[in-house]
Design an enzyme around this catalytic site. Sequence first.
Site, PDB file in Angstrom:
ATOM      1  N   LYS A   1       0.843  -1.195   0.000  1.00 51.53           N
ATOM      2  CA  LYS A   1       0.000   0.000   0.000  1.00 51.53           C
ATOM      3  C   LYS A   1       0.886   1.255   0.000  1.00 51.53           C
ATOM      4  O   LYS A   1       0.691   2.152  -0.802  1.00 51.53           O
ATOM      5  CB  LYS A   1      -0.903   0.005   1.230  1.00 51.53           C
ATOM      6  CG  LYS A   1      -1.765   1.246   1.340  1.00 51.53           C
ATOM      7  CD  LYS A   1      -2.751   1.169   2.490  1.00 51.53           C
ATOM      8  CE  LYS A   1      -3.578   2.462   2.565  1.00 51.53           C
ATOM      9  NZ  LYS A   1      -4.563   2.452   3.649  1.00 51.53           N
TER      10      LYS A   1
ATOM     11  N   GLU B   1      10.525  -4.771   4.543  1.00 53.60           N
ATOM     12  CA  GLU B   1      10.651  -6.179   4.123  1.00 53.60           C
ATOM     13  C   GLU B   1      10.281  -6.326   2.648  1.00 53.60           C
ATOM     14  O   GLU B   1      10.997  -6.952   1.856  1.00 53.60           O
ATOM     15  CB  GLU B   1       9.734  -7.072   4.955  1.00 53.60           C
ATOM     16  CG  GLU B   1      10.041  -7.100   6.442  1.00 53.60           C
ATOM     17  CD  GLU B   1       9.192  -6.103   7.215  1.00 53.60           C
ATOM     18  OE1 GLU B   1       8.841  -5.029   6.660  1.00 53.60           O
ATOM     19  OE2 GLU B   1       8.881  -6.384   8.383  1.00 53.60           O
TER      20      GLU B   1
ATOM     21  N   GLY C   1      -4.814  -1.610   4.969  1.00 49.63           N
ATOM     22  CA  GLY C   1      -4.028  -2.737   4.464  1.00 49.63           C
ATOM     23  C   GLY C   1      -4.668  -4.075   4.777  1.00 49.63           C
ATOM     24  O   GLY C   1      -4.834  -4.932   3.912  1.00 49.63           O
ATOM     25  N   ARG C   2      -5.114  -4.253   6.023  1.00 51.83           N
ATOM     26  CA  ARG C   2      -5.673  -5.550   6.429  1.00 51.83           C
ATOM     27  C   ARG C   2      -7.088  -5.770   5.900  1.00 51.83           C
ATOM     28  O   ARG C   2      -7.670  -6.820   6.098  1.00 51.83           O
ATOM     29  CB  ARG C   2      -5.639  -5.668   7.947  1.00 51.83           C
ATOM     30  CG  ARG C   2      -6.260  -4.506   8.676  1.00 51.83           C
ATOM     31  CD  ARG C   2      -5.912  -4.539  10.156  1.00 51.83           C
ATOM     32  NE  ARG C   2      -6.389  -3.358  10.870  1.00 51.83           N
ATOM     33  CZ  ARG C   2      -5.705  -2.237  10.984  1.00 51.83           C
ATOM     34  NH1 ARG C   2      -4.498  -2.138  10.416  1.00 51.83           N
ATOM     35  NH2 ARG C   2      -6.179  -1.183  11.637  1.00 51.83           N
TER      36      ARG C   2
ATOM     37  N   GLU D   1      -4.728  -6.254  14.838  1.00 54.72           N
ATOM     38  CA  GLU D   1      -4.148  -4.961  14.439  1.00 54.72           C
ATOM     39  C   GLU D   1      -5.224  -3.881  14.451  1.00 54.72           C
ATOM     40  O   GLU D   1      -4.936  -2.700  14.601  1.00 54.72           O
ATOM     41  CB  GLU D   1      -3.516  -5.064  13.049  1.00 54.72           C
ATOM     42  CG  GLU D   1      -2.629  -3.873  12.698  1.00 54.72           C
ATOM     43  CD  GLU D   1      -1.758  -4.115  11.473  1.00 54.72           C
ATOM     44  OE1 GLU D   1      -2.248  -3.908  10.340  1.00 54.72           O
ATOM     45  OE2 GLU D   1      -0.593  -4.512  11.655  1.00 54.72           O
TER      46      GLU D   1
ATOM     47  N   HIS E   1      -5.832 -32.300  18.234  1.00 55.66           N
ATOM     48  CA  HIS E   1      -4.643 -33.073  18.611  1.00 55.66           C
ATOM     49  C   HIS E   1      -3.488 -32.140  18.954  1.00 55.66           C
ATOM     50  O   HIS E   1      -2.323 -32.532  18.894  1.00 55.66           O
ATOM     51  CB  HIS E   1      -4.268 -34.012  17.448  1.00 55.66           C
ATOM     52  CG  HIS E   1      -5.370 -34.939  17.083  1.00 55.66           C
ATOM     53  ND1 HIS E   1      -5.550 -36.176  17.668  1.00 55.66           N
ATOM     54  CD2 HIS E   1      -6.412 -34.778  16.230  1.00 55.66           C
ATOM     55  CE1 HIS E   1      -6.638 -36.749  17.167  1.00 55.66           C
ATOM     56  NE2 HIS E   1      -7.173 -35.927  16.291  1.00 55.66           N
TER      57      HIS E   1
ATOM     58  N   LYS F   1       9.227  -0.591  13.793  1.00 52.84           N
ATOM     59  CA  LYS F   1       9.885  -0.215  12.527  1.00 52.84           C
ATOM     60  C   LYS F   1      11.012   0.781  12.814  1.00 52.84           C
ATOM     61  O   LYS F   1      12.111   0.694  12.273  1.00 52.84           O
ATOM     62  CB  LYS F   1       8.867   0.405  11.564  1.00 52.84           C
ATOM     63  CG  LYS F   1       7.790  -0.568  11.088  1.00 52.84           C
ATOM     64  CD  LYS F   1       6.795   0.146  10.167  1.00 52.84           C
ATOM     65  CE  LYS F   1       5.671  -0.780   9.715  1.00 52.84           C
ATOM     66  NZ  LYS F   1       4.652  -0.090   8.888  1.00 52.84           N
TER      67      LYS F   1
HETATM   68  O1  LIG Z   1       1.021  -2.810   2.266  1.00 59.91           O
HETATM   69  P1  LIG Z   1       2.176  -2.171   3.000  1.00 59.91           P
HETATM   70  O2  LIG Z   1       2.140  -0.688   2.963  1.00 59.91           O
HETATM   71  O3  LIG Z   1       3.489  -2.741   2.539  1.00 59.91           O
HETATM   72  O4  LIG Z   1       2.002  -2.548   4.565  1.00 59.91           O
HETATM   73  C1  LIG Z   1       2.076  -3.910   4.932  1.00 59.91           C
HETATM   74  C2  LIG Z   1       1.507  -4.081   6.326  1.00 59.91           C
HETATM   75  O5  LIG Z   1       2.268  -3.341   7.297  1.00 59.91           O
HETATM   76  C3  LIG Z   1       1.379  -2.705   8.231  1.00 59.91           C
HETATM   77  O6  LIG Z   1       1.324  -1.348   7.916  1.00 59.91           O
HETATM   78  C4  LIG Z   1       1.862  -2.864   9.650  1.00 59.91           C
HETATM   79  O7  LIG Z   1       1.812  -4.186  10.004  1.00 59.91           O
HETATM   80  C5  LIG Z   1       0.026  -3.372   7.989  1.00 59.91           C
HETATM   81  O8  LIG Z   1      -1.049  -2.586   8.427  1.00 59.91           O
HETATM   82  C6  LIG Z   1       0.075  -3.575   6.501  1.00 59.91           C
HETATM   83  O9  LIG Z   1      -0.892  -4.514   6.049  1.00 59.91           O
END
Ligand SMILES: O=P(O)(O)OC[C@H]1O[C@](O)(CO)[C@@H](O)[C@@H]1O
Length: 580
Positions: A248, A254, A308-309, A395, A426, A528
């Site tokens: 987003k 990462e 995002g979620r 979140e 189990h 972060k």
């Molecule tokens: O889609 P992006 O901006 O890479 O963010 C990835 C994820 O990192 C967060 O901002 C923090 O976990 C989430 O809300 C989001 O889904």
Amino acid sequence: MPFRPSHSLLDCELLNLASAFCQLQLPFFFIPLVEMASTTLICDTQPWKDLKAHTEDIKKTHLRDLMNDKERCESMMVEFDGMFLDYSRQCATLETIDKLYKLAEAASLKQQINRMYSGEHINSTENRSVLHVALRAPRDAVINSDGKNVVPDVWNVLDKIKDFSEKVRNGSWVGATGKPLKDVIAIGIGGSFLGPLFVHAALQTDPEAVEFAKGRQLRFLANVDPIDVARNIAGLNPETTLVVVVSKTFTTAETMLNARTLREWISSALGPSAVAKHMVAVSTNLTLVEKFGIDPNNAFAFWDWVGGRYSVCSAVGVLPLSLQYGFSIVEKFLKGASSIDEHFRSAPFEKNIPVLLGLLSVWNVSFLGYPARAILPYSQALEKFAPHIQQVSMESNGKGVSIDGVPLPYEAGEIDFGEPGTNGQHSFYQLIHQGRVIPCDFIGIVKSQQPVYLKGEVVSNHDELMSNFFAQPDALAYGKTAEQLLKENVSQHLIPHKLLASYEHRVTVEGFVWGINSFDQWGVELGKSLATQVRKQLNASRTKSEPVEGFNFSTTTLLTRYLQASSDIPAEPPTLLPRI
Ligand SMILES: O=P(O)(O)OC[C@H]1O[C@](O)(CO)[C@@H](O)[C@@H]1O
């Protein structure tokens, strides 16, 4: 201000030791200082106080007796569009439910739902609308944000995805060496990963979807651990692989490192110009997409009013899934989600599945004192549902202040976990049966997409599974709490999005009642920020042998040992790609 003790075990053969370090985090570090409003917290309302008093009555009842009350149980069953909810195993009476409706009224729940659908900036700390429902709205719907109907933009992107995915699937869009792109690696993390993975896992067992996916692979690269890169590219040929960078913000550390790694994988094999044919992007930040080197024409946009979620129904999920299964399959499940959206918006609370689920969550957490919730789908196809809902729920509602910045005198949020049945039986069910009270969501599917019958067996394999789906809630009912969601024989690829939309709205109901902002996530910013500090230290120590400084004693000790034990890494290593 409560400390959040945590511990990590750094047990690494490089360090030849197992040592744990604890760090106390201050979770409110990033909450923006907002005007302390004088709004009334829900716990100060009479319905909340009535429910608190009512809890004492409930503690004197036994679920066994409640289960014997046919009229009560019958009134705790609701169905909509192929979903059947039975919440009669909740530690609640009809009086409880009535009191929960009064709590909803005190929380202005209906008005808050209406405000969400009308595009008001209910995500006040980020000054944004919350309109993931627009992502799956019919083409002719009108849903406004800041005075503009956003649905045409949604469908412009969906049409672009349909066109692009068809070209890749039919081979009219080929790679740098002219070969069709039959494999896709979607790079993303959190909401840019978990939702799409959940739906992919569910569609992999759907015969119709499987037919459309023949000869294709869809993989997800989320973790920055190079092992995840190695696993994802193992056996793939850059010539026939398309990389979809899903982010987003297009800033997540990462995802961007993984994107640069796979860009290197493609460039080193096919030349830098190959990126144009082998990398596309999904983001709200098209400027950074172009800066990365992806043509904006090969970028699929979404918008700030999508959290995002909550983004799986945007290009975040629709693009990778359409590449794998074809847009027609994906469009069907958008319809499934849209059906739940209309139900949530318009159904009276006593028939409203997401509202009932959300109110019962508040009842379990805030009144009965059960903070955890087990999500137990008796369907292996739904194996990634719990991990996705962990983010959606935890979140969203893992907050300590109200939407106006007032510290909460009660706990909000649920601790979600789960595994498909019967695997969980189990694993952790012993604790649920005889250790702690944990509310459980049992989810069953009426008809398996993979029917198996063996001669001489008492029942089919699916009936064997469902025997447990029916038995476990009763085994728990005597003293514990459980809800049962029974999905009727809707085809598999509608289920994920009906469930997904139901749980998205369930989480929203909880947040509306608790008076928190379910749509921001300031709490994750601290981690972060600290990672950036460590990253700089590692670089300084490796390239300039600078000593570790600026950290607490424990972190300094561990960082120093890590650097010593890995000192054989050259300060300026050559570009290394996974060797698998
Ligand atoms: O889609 P992006 O901006 O890479 O963010 C990835 C994820 O990192 C967060 O901002 C923090 O976990 C989430 O809300 C989001 O889904």
